[in-house]
Design a protein around this motif. Structure first.
Motif, PDB file in Angstrom:
ATOM      1  N   HIS A 185      -0.453  18.660  -1.382  1.00  0.00           N
ATOM      2  CA  HIS A 185      -1.827  18.172  -1.545  1.00  0.00           C
ATOM      3  C   HIS A 185      -1.962  16.682  -1.210  1.00  0.00           C
ATOM      4  CE1 HIS A 185       0.228  16.896  -5.142  1.00  0.00           C
ATOM      5  NE2 HIS A 185      -0.776  16.086  -5.431  1.00  0.00           N
ATOM      6  N   LEU A 186      -0.834  15.992  -1.032  1.00  0.00           N
ATOM      7  CA  LEU A 186      -0.917  14.543  -0.819  1.00  0.00           C
ATOM      8  C   LEU A 186      -1.389  14.242   0.600  1.00  0.00           C
ATOM      9  CD1 LEU A 186       2.399  13.277  -2.492  1.00  0.00           C
ATOM     10  CD2 LEU A 186       0.087  13.244  -3.444  1.00  0.00           C
ATOM     11  N   SER A 187      -2.417  13.414   0.711  1.00  0.00           N
ATOM     12  CA  SER A 187      -2.893  12.998   2.026  1.00  0.00           C
ATOM     13  C   SER A 187      -2.060  11.790   2.465  1.00  0.00           C
ATOM     14  CB  SER A 187      -4.372  12.602   1.937  1.00  0.00           C
ATOM     15  OG  SER A 187      -4.501  11.507   1.041  1.00  0.00           O
ATOM     16  N   ALA A 188      -2.261  11.379   3.720  1.00  0.00           N
ATOM     17  CA  ALA A 188      -1.562  10.175   4.197  1.00  0.00           C
ATOM     18  C   ALA A 188      -1.939   8.990   3.312  1.00  0.00           C
ATOM     19  CB  ALA A 188      -1.937   9.922   5.649  1.00  0.00           C
ATOM     20  N   ALA A 189      -3.226   8.949   2.876  1.00  0.00           N
ATOM     21  CA  ALA A 189      -3.676   7.831   2.027  1.00  0.00           C
ATOM     22  C   ALA A 189      -2.959   7.873   0.671  1.00  0.00           C
ATOM     23  CB  ALA A 189      -5.185   7.900   1.828  1.00  0.00           C
ATOM     24  N   ASP A 190      -2.746   9.095   0.141  1.00  0.00           N
ATOM     25  CA  ASP A 190      -2.030   9.207  -1.145  1.00  0.00           C
ATOM     26  C   ASP A 190      -0.598   8.707  -0.987  1.00  0.00           C
ATOM     27  OD1 ASP A 190      -4.117  10.361  -2.607  1.00  0.00           O
ATOM     28  OD2 ASP A 190      -3.633  12.359  -1.854  1.00  0.00           O
ATOM     29  N   ARG A 191       0.054   9.121   0.101  1.00  0.00           N
ATOM     30  CA  ARG A 191       1.449   8.686   0.317  1.00  0.00           C
ATOM     31  C   ARG A 191       1.495   7.166   0.467  1.00  0.00           C
ATOM     32  NH1 ARG A 191       5.766  12.043   1.147  1.00  0.00           N
ATOM     33  NH2 ARG A 191       5.310  14.257   1.112  1.00  0.00           N
ATOM     34  N   ALA A 192       0.482   6.622   1.170  1.00  0.00           N
ATOM     35  CA  ALA A 192       0.453   5.165   1.341  1.00  0.00           C
ATOM     36  C   ALA A 192       0.254   4.488  -0.022  1.00  0.00           C
ATOM     37  CB  ALA A 192      -0.669   4.785   2.298  1.00  0.00           C
ATOM     38  N   ARG A 285     -13.056  -6.402   0.883  1.00  0.00           N
ATOM     39  CA  ARG A 285     -12.627  -5.652   2.071  1.00  0.00           C
ATOM     40  C   ARG A 285     -11.111  -5.502   2.093  1.00  0.00           C
ATOM     41  NH1 ARG A 285     -16.688  -8.545   6.161  1.00  0.00           N
ATOM     42  NH2 ARG A 285     -18.012  -6.762   6.679  1.00  0.00           N
ATOM     43  N   ALA A 286     -10.409  -6.583   1.756  1.00  0.00           N
ATOM     44  CA  ALA A 286      -8.940  -6.529   1.788  1.00  0.00           C
ATOM     45  C   ALA A 286      -8.431  -5.505   0.762  1.00  0.00           C
ATOM     46  CB  ALA A 286      -8.355  -7.910   1.490  1.00  0.00           C
ATOM     47  N   GLU A 287      -9.002  -5.531  -0.438  1.00  0.00           N
ATOM     48  CA  GLU A 287      -8.529  -4.604  -1.474  1.00  0.00           C
ATOM     49  C   GLU A 287      -8.934  -3.164  -1.134  1.00  0.00           C
ATOM     50  OE1 GLU A 287      -6.425  -5.656  -3.383  1.00  0.00           O
ATOM     51  OE2 GLU A 287      -6.781  -7.799  -3.546  1.00  0.00           O
ATOM     52  N   ALA A 288     -10.165  -2.998  -0.632  1.00  0.00           N
ATOM     53  CA  ALA A 288     -10.613  -1.644  -0.277  1.00  0.00           C
ATOM     54  C   ALA A 288      -9.748  -1.092   0.851  1.00  0.00           C
ATOM     55  CB  ALA A 288     -12.086  -1.660   0.129  1.00  0.00           C
ATOM     56  N   VAL A 291      -6.460   0.054  -0.585  1.00  0.00           N
ATOM     57  CA  VAL A 291      -6.572   1.278  -1.377  1.00  0.00           C
ATOM     58  C   VAL A 291      -6.830   2.495  -0.490  1.00  0.00           C
ATOM     59  CG1 VAL A 291      -8.090   2.421  -3.037  1.00  0.00           C
ATOM     60  CG2 VAL A 291      -7.293   0.109  -3.484  1.00  0.00           C
ATOM     61  N   LEU A 292      -7.655   2.302   0.533  1.00  0.00           N
ATOM     62  CA  LEU A 292      -8.060   3.439   1.368  1.00  0.00           C
ATOM     63  C   LEU A 292      -7.194   3.576   2.605  1.00  0.00           C
ATOM     64  CD1 LEU A 292     -11.888   2.832   1.042  1.00  0.00           C
ATOM     65  CD2 LEU A 292     -10.560   4.627  -0.064  1.00  0.00           C
ATOM     66  N   ASP A 293      -6.152   2.734   2.697  1.00  0.00           N
ATOM     67  CA  ASP A 293      -5.241   2.776   3.827  1.00  0.00           C
ATOM     68  C   ASP A 293      -6.008   2.583   5.138  1.00  0.00           C
ATOM     69  OD1 ASP A 293      -2.649   2.842   4.655  1.00  0.00           O
ATOM     70  OD2 ASP A 293      -2.655   4.987   5.088  1.00  0.00           O
ATOM     71  N   HIS A 294      -6.904   1.627   5.131  1.00  0.00           N
ATOM     72  CA  HIS A 294      -7.734   1.336   6.300  1.00  0.00           C
ATOM     73  C   HIS A 294      -7.033   0.242   7.112  1.00  0.00           C
ATOM     74  CE1 HIS A 294     -11.222   0.207   8.669  1.00  0.00           C
ATOM     75  NE2 HIS A 294     -11.869   1.238   8.182  1.00  0.00           N
ATOM     76  N   PRO A 295      -6.852   0.463   8.430  1.00  0.00           N
ATOM     77  CA  PRO A 295      -6.021  -0.475   9.188  1.00  0.00           C
ATOM     78  C   PRO A 295      -6.641  -1.869   9.344  1.00  0.00           C
ATOM     79  CG  PRO A 295      -7.021   1.171  10.636  1.00  0.00           C
ATOM     80  CD  PRO A 295      -7.338   1.577   9.233  1.00  0.00           C
ATOM     81  N   ALA A 299     -13.095  -4.667   9.696  1.00  0.00           N
ATOM     82  CA  ALA A 299     -13.968  -3.680  10.335  1.00  0.00           C
ATOM     83  C   ALA A 299     -14.698  -2.806   9.315  1.00  0.00           C
ATOM     84  CB  ALA A 299     -13.137  -2.805  11.270  1.00  0.00           C
ATOM     85  N   ILE A 300     -14.435  -3.012   8.025  1.00  0.00           N
ATOM     86  CA  ILE A 300     -15.143  -2.191   7.024  1.00  0.00           C
ATOM     87  C   ILE A 300     -16.560  -2.743   6.882  1.00  0.00           C
ATOM     88  CG2 ILE A 300     -15.231  -1.526   4.587  1.00  0.00           C
ATOM     89  CD1 ILE A 300     -12.237  -1.568   4.497  1.00  0.00           C
ATOM     90  N   PRO A 301     -17.563  -1.934   7.210  1.00  0.00           N
ATOM     91  CA  PRO A 301     -18.929  -2.461   7.148  1.00  0.00           C
ATOM     92  C   PRO A 301     -19.324  -2.801   5.705  1.00  0.00           C
ATOM     93  CG  PRO A 301     -18.844  -0.369   8.341  1.00  0.00           C
ATOM     94  CD  PRO A 301     -17.518  -0.544   7.673  1.00  0.00           C
ATOM     95  N   ALA A 302     -19.941  -3.974   5.536  1.00  0.00           N
ATOM     96  CA  ALA A 302     -20.325  -4.418   4.187  1.00  0.00           C
ATOM     97  C   ALA A 302     -21.285  -3.434   3.540  1.00  0.00           C
ATOM     98  CB  ALA A 302     -20.962  -5.797   4.272  1.00  0.00           C
ATOM     99  N   GLY A 303     -22.075  -2.745   4.375  1.00  0.00           N
ATOM    100  CA  GLY A 303     -23.109  -1.884   3.807  1.00  0.00           C
ATOM    101  C   GLY A 303     -22.700  -0.426   3.707  1.00  0.00           C
ATOM    102  N   GLN A 304     -21.460  -0.091   4.060  1.00  0.00           N
ATOM    103  CA  GLN A 304     -21.096   1.330   4.045  1.00  0.00           C
ATOM    104  C   GLN A 304     -20.634   1.761   2.651  1.00  0.00           C
ATOM    105  OE1 GLN A 304     -18.181   2.610   6.946  1.00  0.00           O
ATOM    106  NE2 GLN A 304     -18.833   4.746   6.693  1.00  0.00           N
ATOM    107  N   ALA A 305     -21.148   2.912   2.210  1.00  0.00           N
ATOM    108  CA  ALA A 305     -20.755   3.408   0.883  1.00  0.00           C
ATOM    109  C   ALA A 305     -19.260   3.714   0.892  1.00  0.00           C
ATOM    110  CB  ALA A 305     -21.540   4.661   0.548  1.00  0.00           C
ATOM    111  N   LEU A 306     -18.582   3.268  -0.161  1.00  0.00           N
ATOM    112  CA  LEU A 306     -17.121   3.458  -0.196  1.00  0.00           C
ATOM    113  C   LEU A 306     -16.745   4.927  -0.277  1.00  0.00           C
ATOM    114  CD1 LEU A 306     -16.486   0.373  -2.409  1.00  0.00           C
ATOM    115  CD2 LEU A 306     -15.426   0.724  -0.181  1.00  0.00           C
ATOM    116  N   ILE A 307     -17.619   5.763  -0.862  1.00  0.00           N
ATOM    117  CA  ILE A 307     -17.233   7.180  -0.894  1.00  0.00           C
ATOM    118  C   ILE A 307     -17.241   7.778   0.513  1.00  0.00           C
ATOM    119  CG2 ILE A 307     -17.821   7.637  -3.310  1.00  0.00           C
ATOM    120  CD1 ILE A 307     -20.173   9.269  -2.429  1.00  0.00           C
TER     121      ILE A 307
END
Ligand SMILES: NC(=O)c1ccc[n+]([C@@H]2O[C@H](COP(=O)([O-])OP(=O)(O)OC[C@H]3O[C@@H](n4cnc5c(N)ncnc54)[C@H](OP(=O)(O)O)[C@@H]3O)[C@@H](O)[C@H]2O)c1
Length: 648
Positions: A185-192, A285-288, A291-295, A299-307
């Motif tokens: 069940h572990l996704s790449a993000a979970d493993r990260a 952005r750095a912490e998100a 957590v979300l394994d975002h490269p 590039a994370i849009p300030a207005g995008q919902a984190l979910i």
């Protein structure tokens, strides 16, 4: 030798290793599925070719009689010399979602299984009694309360056996690279996420070498942790598990969060609110991204919902903790519900981190003081009608906007899942004080990669909840219709509503049909009509529903702003006279099978959800709330089957 769970991922690796490396010639491999386990026949054939006699049995190790039968079948001329207990089940969930049923499923194979093996082999002259435990019991693991407890029992049992002079070794494994039943069940993000906590994955060869070292290396501790660690990563994660604190120095993250070298507080000191917000956006952005394994944090849009970026209940707790460590703020459990985008989180942190001596900006609308406390007191005193009337009475405190101003007040829809299936889902959250798009986070995960899931929030549920509210039902429905038309495009769509969101869903469907736009269907998740409490035999209803909400607020340590209660009161007022009218779209009412505390189960009328216009009914596991929490998977399955009728 007996290996329980011997047909699973690690059990099979060990079986091969025991035969090839240690010349074991007689092996008993068990699992509940026995010979029906995928790959079992090939494994037995392979081991037989290597010269081993392998017996496979379908034995539930938690069933003492079955284990006794298994042991009785072992021939006396080839007595049992060693046991490896590798049977186990994982079911990750945060504590609020942990039910007795889920706890039992994880505990029994480990706890009952190990105890059965201990009791039934106590008098046999064993050379080894090895338990496959997990380092989660040593370090802790997000969402692994049950699994942690189960493995802690194994560690304790090994110590107990050692004290009795019996062989006993518990191996608290780290995470293996190999995907097995318990890690599928572990996704790449979970493993990260696990790697960020300092656990290096164990390659198959390395793991078996660790097994040999632990079992044959002459160690006499009853618990060993074959769990390769990356101490630098563990330190950088900030939240270092207590047992590692002697080895790892936590990085002083609060001092230089955001990576700019200069301490965060010093960087913020000379800035005005806009400047602080911009600096904090980088931190968020750095912490998100971590957590979300975002490269690419930038590039994370300030207005995008984190979910929409994949934030779920586990990662939202991690993000809250990391932001707390980075900023030094004590942040609420509702942080990412109240402030769903990086921009909103940064603005909130900027307001909270006002430098000493700066006056805080006045709130635009003063919240009714102590409303939550008064409401709670009425509820606790059984005055449920009065509590509801209080919320209706205070609703006019809120600022309003009219139809013509709606565009400036519509919360942005979020799309927590996307995929190619033709039928998309448009979901409306409930309208209680704890409502918001997060209600659908887990439900939407079940559709990730499969189909588009949109959630359309109503105003009044973000930030401090004090934004203006629609002045009429017509304004609310019109803005929801606008949002829906802007999100779904031309394909078929099913409108989903949960609880009072069902009223929104139905009213939106009616308005769309009046315009000649036809939803494929309407799925209502445990919705009751607004006048349910006024029906004979339903007097319990308001108390049970509000009780469920308040119980959640306590259990999840949510912060209840007065403004959220006035939002709830305002929507109850808007819908007070509304009744669902006929619609062309088929309606499926998904009724929760479990009553909430306070439900008159044996009352004069059926307690389950009902809907006053023609509809179909399907019963789903869970109660009014857990249908979208721990039972979100089965609820999603029911909605998937409904959507399949309209083209997939
Ligand atoms: N993989 C890892 O990274 C890792 C890390 C730390 C610890 N561990 C531990 O290592 C052990 C082996 O895990 P794995 O990764 O190989 O997972 P796996 O592939 O799922 O193997 C576990 C096996 O246990 C069997 N099992 C479950 N409940 C049972 C029961 N009541 N009675 C008998 N057999 C039962 C399952 O077969 P049936 O479903 O047919 O019963 C399954 O084949 C587990 O105890 C796990 O907690 C694994």
């Amino acid at each position: 030798m007996l290996v329980t769970g011997g047909l699973g991922g690690l059990g099979a690796l060990l079986a091969r290793h025991l035969v090839t490396r240690h010349g074991v010639r007689h092996l008993h491999l068990t699992g509940r599925r026995g010979a029906d386990t995928p790959g079992a026949a090939d494994l037995v054939r392979e081991l037989a070719d290597l010269g081993a006699a392998v017996t496979v049995s379908a034995t539930d190790v938690a069933d003492r009689r079955a284990v006794r039968d298994l042991l009785d079948r072992i021939p006396a001329d080839r007595p049992l010399t060693a046991v490896v207990h590798a049977a186990g089940v994982v079911d990750d969930v945060t504590i609020p979602g942990l039910s007795g049923e889920r706890l039992r499923a994880v505990l029994t194979p480990k706890v009952d299984g190990a105890w059965n093996l201990h009791v039934l082999t106590r008098d046999l002259p064993l050379d080894a009694f090895v338990l496959y435990s997990s380092v989660a019991a040593t370090l802790g693991g997000a969402g692994q309360a049950a699994y942690t407890a189960a493995n802690a029992f194994l560690d304790a049992l090994a110590a107990h056996r050692a004290a009795l002079g019996l062989p006993g070794l518990s191996l608290a494994w780290g995470l293996w690279e190999e995907t097995t039943g318990v890690t599928a069940h572990l996704s790449a993000a979970d493993r990260a996420r696990i790697a960020r906590r300092g656990l290096r994955p164990i390659a198959a060869g390395g793991g078996l070498a660790l097994f040999d070292e632990a079992v044959f290396g002459g160690h006499d501790a009853p618990v060993l942790a074959p769990a390769p660690l990356d101490l630098r990563a563990a330190g950088a994660a900030g939240d270092v598990p207590p047992v590692l604190r002697g080895l790892v120095r936590p990085a002083r993250r609060a001092a230089s969060a955001g990576g700019a070298g200069e301490p965060l507080a010093a960087r913020l000191a000379g800035l005005d609110e806009a400047g602080r917000e911009a600096a904090l956006l980088d931190v968020v952005r750095a912490e998100a991204a971590a957590v979300l394994d975002h490269p690419d944090p930038a590039a994370i849009p300030a207005g995008q919902a984190l979910i929409e970026l994949g934030l779920d209940s586990l990662t939202s707790v991690e993000l809250r903790d990391r932001l707390g460590a980075a900023t030094g703020l004590r942040l609420p459990a509702t942080l990412t519900f109240d402030h769903p985008t990086p921009g909103a989180l940064a603005a909130y942190a900027a307001r909270e981190l006002v430098p000493a001596g700066t006056p805080r900006p006045a709130r635009t609308t003063p919240a009714a003081p102590g409303l939550a406390a008064i409401h709670r007191r009425l509820h606790d005193g059984g005055k449920h009608r009065e509590a509801a009337e209080l919320l209706l009475a205070v609703a006019p405190v809120r600022e309003r906007f009219g139809l013509a101003e709606r565009h400036g007040h519509a919360p942005a829809p979020v799309r927590p899942a996307s995929g190619p299936a033709p039928v998309s889902l448009v979901c409306f959250p409930a309208l209680s004080a704890i409502s918001g798009p997060h209600e659908y986070a887990r439900f939407a995960q079940a559709f990730a990669g499969e189909r588009d899931v949109h959630v359309i929030p109503s105003p009044g549920f973000t930030g401090d909840g004090e934004e203006p509210l629609p002045d009429s039902l017509g304004t609310l429905i019109r803005m929801n219709v606008d949002a829906l038309r802007a999100t779904v495009g031309d394909g078929p769509f099913v409108i989903v509503g949960r609880s009072m969101g069902g009223c929104v869903a139905h009213a939106v469907a009616q308005a769309l049909e009046d315009e000649g736009i036809f939803p494929a269907g309407i799925a209502l998740i445990d919705s009751y009509p607004i006048d349910a409490a006024a029906q004979e035999g339903m007097e319990w209803w308001t108390g049970a529903m509000v009780g469920g909400m308040l119980e959640r607020i306590d259990r999840f340590e949510l912060e209840l702003h007065d403004a959220r209660l006035t939002t709830m009161g305002a929507y109850n007022r808007l819908f007070a006279q509304w009744r669902p009218g006929p619609v062309r779209a088929p309606i499926l009412l998904l009724r929760a099978l479990e009553p909430l505390p306070g439900t008159a189960v044996d009352g004069p009328r059926d307690w389950r959800a009902y809907w006053p216009v023609p509809h179909e009914v399907a019963d789903i596991p869970g109660d009014h709330f857990t249908t979208l929490e721990e039972h979100a998977g089965s609820t999603a399955e029911a909605v998937r089957a409904f959507a399949a009728r309209f083209g997939g």
